[in-house]
Design a protein around this motif. Structure first.
Motif, PDB file in Angstrom:
ATOM      1  N   LYS A 290      10.565  16.365  -5.913  1.00 48.56           N
ATOM      2  CA  LYS A 290      10.925  15.301  -5.093  1.00 48.56           C
ATOM      3  C   LYS A 290      10.008  13.916  -5.400  1.00 48.56           C
ATOM      4  CE  LYS A 290      12.332  18.100  -1.145  1.00 48.56           C
ATOM      5  NZ  LYS A 290      12.072  18.503   0.287  1.00 48.56           N
ATOM      6  N   VAL A 291      10.513  12.803  -5.065  1.00 53.35           N
ATOM      7  CA  VAL A 291       9.828  11.545  -5.350  1.00 53.35           C
ATOM      8  C   VAL A 291       9.524  11.152  -3.789  1.00 53.35           C
ATOM      9  CG1 VAL A 291       9.833   9.254  -5.895  1.00 53.35           C
ATOM     10  CG2 VAL A 291      11.112  11.033  -7.154  1.00 53.35           C
ATOM     11  N   PHE A 292       8.375  10.993  -3.535  1.00 55.28           N
ATOM     12  CA  PHE A 292       7.662  10.690  -2.147  1.00 55.28           C
ATOM     13  C   PHE A 292       7.365   9.402  -2.202  1.00 55.28           C
ATOM     14  CE2 PHE A 292       7.454  15.299  -2.180  1.00 55.28           C
ATOM     15  CZ  PHE A 292       7.872  15.670  -1.029  1.00 55.28           C
ATOM     16  N   ALA A 293       7.483   8.693  -1.104  1.00 51.97           N
ATOM     17  CA  ALA A 293       6.991   7.565  -0.553  1.00 51.97           C
ATOM     18  C   ALA A 293       6.180   7.468   0.848  1.00 51.97           C
ATOM     19  CB  ALA A 293       8.059   6.337  -0.402  1.00 51.97           C
ATOM     20  N   LEU A 294       4.805   7.383   0.563  1.00 51.16           N
ATOM     21  CA  LEU A 294       3.972   7.447   1.924  1.00 51.16           C
ATOM     22  C   LEU A 294       3.127   6.184   2.314  1.00 51.16           C
ATOM     23  CD1 LEU A 294       2.019  10.799   0.867  1.00 51.16           C
ATOM     24  CD2 LEU A 294       4.384  10.511   1.775  1.00 51.16           C
TER      25      LEU A 294
ATOM     26  N   GLY B 113      14.676  16.316  -8.889  1.00 52.00           N
ATOM     27  CA  GLY B 113      14.024  17.065  -9.966  1.00 52.00           C
ATOM     28  C   GLY B 113      12.618  16.980 -10.231  1.00 52.00           C
ATOM     29  N   PRO B 114      12.017  17.757 -10.927  1.00 51.48           N
ATOM     30  CA  PRO B 114      10.733  17.883 -11.694  1.00 51.48           C
ATOM     31  C   PRO B 114      10.352  16.326 -12.198  1.00 51.48           C
ATOM     32  CG  PRO B 114      11.844  19.827 -12.381  1.00 51.48           C
ATOM     33  CD  PRO B 114      12.699  18.803 -11.865  1.00 51.48           C
ATOM     34  N   VAL B 115       9.211  15.987 -11.536  1.00 52.25           N
ATOM     35  CA  VAL B 115       8.741  14.571 -12.171  1.00 52.25           C
ATOM     36  C   VAL B 115       7.342  14.959 -12.945  1.00 52.25           C
ATOM     37  CG1 VAL B 115       7.728  12.346 -11.558  1.00 52.25           C
ATOM     38  CG2 VAL B 115       9.535  13.368 -10.256  1.00 52.25           C
ATOM     39  N   LEU B 116       7.227  14.761 -14.152  1.00 51.70           N
ATOM     40  CA  LEU B 116       5.994  15.044 -14.940  1.00 51.70           C
ATOM     41  C   LEU B 116       5.421  13.675 -15.718  1.00 51.70           C
ATOM     42  CD1 LEU B 116       7.360  18.341 -17.051  1.00 51.70           C
ATOM     43  CD2 LEU B 116       5.916  18.170 -15.053  1.00 51.70           C
ATOM     44  N   GLY B 117       6.276  12.723 -15.450  1.00 51.94           N
ATOM     45  CA  GLY B 117       5.532  11.370 -15.936  1.00 51.94           C
ATOM     46  C   GLY B 117       5.320  10.597 -14.833  1.00 51.94           C
ATOM     47  N   SER B 118       4.451   9.609 -14.738  1.00 50.34           N
ATOM     48  CA  SER B 118       3.852   9.030 -13.701  1.00 50.34           C
ATOM     49  C   SER B 118       4.713   7.813 -13.532  1.00 50.34           C
ATOM     50  CB  SER B 118       2.570   8.260 -13.913  1.00 50.34           C
ATOM     51  OG  SER B 118       1.526   9.475 -13.731  1.00 50.34           O
ATOM     52  N   PRO B 119       5.046   7.660 -12.085  1.00 47.66           N
ATOM     53  CA  PRO B 119       6.135   6.414 -11.894  1.00 47.66           C
ATOM     54  C   PRO B 119       5.365   5.012 -11.710  1.00 47.66           C
ATOM     55  CG  PRO B 119       5.366   7.343  -9.897  1.00 47.66           C
ATOM     56  CD  PRO B 119       4.673   8.348 -11.160  1.00 47.66           C
ATOM     57  N   ALA B 120       6.023   4.008 -11.665  1.00 43.47           N
ATOM     58  CA  ALA B 120       5.574   2.726 -11.842  1.00 43.47           C
ATOM     59  C   ALA B 120       6.451   1.657 -10.896  1.00 43.47           C
ATOM     60  CB  ALA B 120       5.663   2.141 -13.152  1.00 43.47           C
TER      61      ALA B 120
ATOM     62  N   GLY C  97       0.772  -1.194  -0.103  1.00 38.90           N
ATOM     63  CA  GLY C  97       0.014   0.010   0.140  1.00 38.90           C
ATOM     64  C   GLY C  97       0.932   1.270   0.111  1.00 38.90           C
ATOM     65  N   THR C  98       2.056   1.267  -0.074  1.00 40.21           N
ATOM     66  CA  THR C  98       2.752   2.317  -0.313  1.00 40.21           C
ATOM     67  C   THR C  98       2.472   3.161  -1.485  1.00 40.21           C
ATOM     68  OG1 THR C  98       4.759   1.165   0.998  1.00 40.21           O
ATOM     69  CG2 THR C  98       5.275   3.447  -0.008  1.00 40.21           C
ATOM     70  N   ILE C  99       2.687   4.398  -1.315  1.00 41.21           N
ATOM     71  CA  ILE C  99       2.135   5.412  -2.223  1.00 41.21           C
ATOM     72  C   ILE C  99       3.403   6.105  -2.929  1.00 41.21           C
ATOM     73  CG2 ILE C  99       0.602   7.118  -2.939  1.00 41.21           C
ATOM     74  CD1 ILE C  99      -0.331   5.872   0.267  1.00 41.21           C
ATOM     75  N   TYR C 100       3.672   6.126  -4.210  1.00 46.70           N
ATOM     76  CA  TYR C 100       4.723   6.782  -4.747  1.00 46.70           C
ATOM     77  C   TYR C 100       4.326   7.682  -5.715  1.00 46.70           C
ATOM     78  CZ  TYR C 100       7.215   2.638  -3.080  1.00 46.70           C
ATOM     79  OH  TYR C 100       7.477   1.555  -2.236  1.00 46.70           O
ATOM     80  N   PHE C 101       4.676   9.001  -5.677  1.00 52.65           N
ATOM     81  CA  PHE C 101       4.695   9.857  -6.562  1.00 52.65           C
ATOM     82  C   PHE C 101       5.780  11.005  -6.710  1.00 52.65           C
ATOM     83  CE2 PHE C 101       3.216  11.319  -2.364  1.00 52.65           C
ATOM     84  CZ  PHE C 101       3.269  12.937  -2.489  1.00 52.65           C
ATOM     85  N   GLY C 102       5.412  11.716  -7.756  1.00 48.98           N
ATOM     86  CA  GLY C 102       6.637  13.239  -7.876  1.00 48.98           C
ATOM     87  C   GLY C 102       5.968  14.221  -7.778  1.00 48.98           C
ATOM     88  N   THR C 103       6.821  15.235  -7.582  1.00 46.22           N
ATOM     89  CA  THR C 103       6.253  16.608  -7.585  1.00 46.22           C
ATOM     90  C   THR C 103       7.282  17.431  -8.723  1.00 46.22           C
ATOM     91  OG1 THR C 103       7.820  17.209  -5.605  1.00 46.22           O
ATOM     92  CG2 THR C 103       5.346  16.744  -5.043  1.00 46.22           C
ATOM     93  N   SER C 104       6.635  18.604  -9.131  1.00 45.08           N
ATOM     94  CA  SER C 104       7.191  18.996 -10.399  1.00 45.08           C
ATOM     95  C   SER C 104       7.935  20.485 -10.398  1.00 45.08           C
ATOM     96  CB  SER C 104       5.738  19.376 -11.339  1.00 45.08           C
ATOM     97  OG  SER C 104       4.876  20.218 -10.740  1.00 45.08           O
TER      98      SER C 104
END
Length: 716
Positions: free
Chosen positions: A324-328, A341-348, A312-319
């Motif tokens: 940053k890339v975060f894991a919540l 750096g800026p993340v504009l494409g969704s992680p996998a 259930g860990t949530i991974y996303f980036g900010t722009s």
């Protein structure tokens, strides 16, 4: 002559004795010369009052009636305020004919002051008489039944009247949300006292009434706005009771009553009675919200769809430039963050050879990008390009598959992306290799729209070609690398394709649109069918001119395609289509007007619920989140405050236990990324994604792999 009246005797004993007496008299001739025996009779009327004529010996006897009894209520009964039927029975001597008086008198006397009330006779049948009494006061009373026609026979019972129902108190504790910490807020900004939809509240019921009957306690939790109630919860007695005569508790799972809104109130109703039947109801209200938490990474807008790992860990980036890339963690705590750096494409999310979780993300730095493979702790384990190489900005999704690499005779996990530079195209990243195949690519001269989808199906990759408004298809060959599939031809809908999905039967479905500087708009849905025999194409609407742009889509069971429209302001319709329909009229399954503006894809959740996140809302800078019936697009609820505008697609996961294991509950969590830099978590009534849907969300599954072979959900 004999003239005595025989003494009272009844039954068989009287008959036997009479026969002996009269037999003796006749034998002695004592009755000679008497024409009639004194007291003789032929019928009851020949006898005196309350006497009866014995049918065999034809002689009058006293006491036709042998007793008078009150049947109901019984002695020492405790009565309530309801009307009570007083019933009395007049018993007849078995030797007499059953002749009953027409009247029986009923009176009720209060012992404390002697006040007496006469009750009108309500009915009589076969010696049973009845009257109705409605107590108007409390106290001790004597109910008396008297029969003047039966020699004044009288009987009584003593009863107590209790008109006071037992007192009850329903105690509902206040919600205690955690204080803001580390970028998280846990309180609904519009209702700080509300409990979360996924919580359980322990309710306490108390009473000081000594006559409360514990087995009479009944508890009902009313659903919001007339929704489904919960009626099977049972109070359990508890101690200590703090001087009360009764204390009980019950756990109320707040996901069980119906909540057809984002916020609402559940009414708790408790009823109890005393031995007299007096009923008391007490109630309390539980304020409930779907708000779980919001996280602000303070590093720019979130323009990507979160990916969700096994636990259930949530991974996303900010722009922003310091993106940053975060894991919540799903409970609302930060696991780690990494400034890349800026993340504009969704992680996998993928897997390392030892089975641990791996996160693929492509942050940008100016016109260059790097694709990283991060371990479960956020540490980069490998990156692409190789030293000396360069990738252009990555604004589309990443997809994950397995490729066989001939040089090393191994099958390895491969992350596919599309980058935009002077020679743009596919990049294939295989962090577990050491050869040149670890980071290889193919020039396609295409520039991907922001948030564009990417599909990887086996060794084939599908992505849009904004240059000619079509979808391109390439296959990876272990012998020679990437090859274009020349038999593939997609429809040109006159606008760039941004959203992709794979439907049942091998259909690749795309969504796209544009808004020209001159104001021209185009947008719609296209599909094509891949098979050895060729292609089958389909388009909706037939003429996309003037139709608002479509950015993304989902595909439900039965190949129902659902999508919204992308507007810079205002709201457009949400539409559901039958993919295989032969005309626009037949294709249109359902529509919801003024649903919102949707640059991202909806999410198809379990229990037939569709979730959307809108770019526009009731005021500037505010978006909307809504739940709809996936079958007919009827609105279930909508949040039109306290949430930022959404450009990317939301994600959906099940509820998790503290160790990340999927919980056995009917609810889940919707994660909504926002341009205000916050990731929002809302409790929804789906326990994860709709596993019957071939493409229920952006990039197919919870991990964002874009691969139809990946299990749709991490939930069980």
């Amino acid at each position: 002559m004999l003239s005595p009246r025989l003494v009272r005797q009844t039954g068989l004993e009287v008959t036997v004795k009479l026969r002996k007496v009269f037999g003796a008299l006749l034998a002695l001739g004592a009755l000679e010369g008497c024409s009639k025996i004194p007291g003789s009779c032929e019928q009851d009327e020949s006898c005196g009052q309350n006497q009866f004529c014995h049918p065999e010996v034809k002689q009058c006897f006293d006491s036709r009636y042998t007793g008078l009894n009150i049947l109901t209520p019984a002695e020492n009964t405790i009565l309530g305020g309801s009307s009570v039927t007083v019933r009395a029975r007049l018993d007849v001597n078995p030797e007499a004919r059953p002749v009953y008086p027409s009247q029986l008198n009923f009176t009720v006397t209060r012992t404390s002051d002697g006040t007496s009330t006469e009750l009108p006779l309500q009915g009589s049948e076969n010696g049973t008489y009845s009257a109705v009494w409605t107590p108007a006061a409390e106290g001790e009373f004597i109910i008396r039944a008297t029969s003047p026609e039966a020699g004044g026979l009288s009987t009584s019972v003593r009863v107590t009247v209790d008109l006071t129902a037992p007192a009850l108190a329903v105690l509902i504790p206040e919600a205690q949300p955690s204080a803001p910490a580390n970028g998280f807020t846990y309180t609904d900004p519009k209702d700080s006292s509300a409990w979360r939809r996924d919580q359980t509240v322990t309710i306490r019921v108390e009473s000081e009434a000594p006559d409360l009957v514990p087995t009479s306690l009944n508890l009902v939790v009313r659903g919001h706005k007339g929704g489904t109630d919960v009626t099977d919860l049972v109070l359990t007695p508890v101690t200590p009771c703090n001087g009360k005569t009764y204390c009980g508790t019950v756990d109320v799972p707040l996901w069980r009553p119906a909540l057809p809104d984002f916020r609402g109130n559940f009414l708790v109703e408790v009823t109890a009675s005393d031995p007299a039947g007096n009923v008391r109801q007490a109630s309390g209200s539980i304020p409930v919200t779907r708000w779980k938490w919001a996280f602000d990474g303070a590093s720019g807008a979130i323009q990507t769809t979160p990916a969700i790992g096994d636990k259930g860990t949530i991974y996303f980036g900010t722009s922003n430039t310091n993106g940053k890339v975060f894991a919540l963690e799903p409970n609302g705590t930060k696991k780690w963050e990494k400034q890349l750096g800026p993340v504009l494409g969704s992680p996998a999310v993928g897997k390392s050879p030892d089975g641990t979780e791996r996160v693929y993300v492509a942050p940008n730095s100016g016109e260059l990008a790097t694709v990283y493979a991060l371990d479960a702790n956020g540490t980069p384990i490998s990156s692409c390009p190789l030293p000396g190489g360069a990738l252009g900005p990555v604004t589309s999704a990443l997809a994950i598959t397995q490729h066989y690499i001939k040089e090393e005779n191994v099958t390895v996990e491969t992350a596919i992306s599309n980058h935009n530079l002077y020679e743009s195209g596919i990049i294939a990243f295989r962090p577990d290799l050491t050869s040149g195949r670890r980071c290889s690519g193919l020039s396609t001269a295409s520039t991907e729209p922001q948030g564009a989808s990417l599909i990887i199906k086996g060794n084939e990759v599908f992505f849009s070609n904004p240059g000619d408004y079509t979808v391109q298809n390439y296959r990876f060959d272990p012998q020679v690398g990437w090859n274009s599939i020349n038999t593939f031809r997609s429809i040109n809908i006159g606008a760039p394709i941004s959203g992709l999905g794979v439907a049942e039967g091998g259909y690749v479905v795309g969504a796209g649109g544009l808004r020209s500087p001159g104001g021209e708009v185009k947008g719609g849905i296209m599909s094509l069918f891949l098979s050895p025999s060729g292609t089958r194409t389909w388009q909706y609407p037939r003429d996309t001119t003037g139709s608002e742009p479509v950015r993304n889509l989902v595909i439900g069971a039965g190949n129902v395609v659902i999508f919204g429209r992308d507007l810079p302001e205002g709201a457009a319709e949400l539409t559901a289509l039958n993919l295989l329909a032969t005309s626009d009229e037949a294709a249109l399954r359902a529509t919801a007007p003024d649903a919102g503006s949707f640059p991202g894809a909806p999410v198809l959740g379990a229990s037939g619920i569709l979730y959307t996140a809108s770019f526009t809302g009731p005021e500037a800078g505010v978006g909307e989140v809504a739940a709809w019936s996936a079958n007919d697009l009827k609105l279930s609820w909508k949040l039109s405050d306290s949430v930022g505008r959404a450009e990317a697609s939301p994600s959906l996961d099940c509820t998790r236990t503290p160790d990340g294991t999927p919980a056995s509950t009917p609810h889940g969590v919707l994660y909504v990324p926002s341009l205000d830099g916050r990731l929002y978590a809302f409790v929804v009534d789906s326990s994860g994604l709709d596993t019957s849907a071939p493409w229920p969300k952006y990039q197919h599954d919870a991990r964002n792999t874009g691969n139809p072979e990946t299990p749709i959900t991490n939930c069980r």
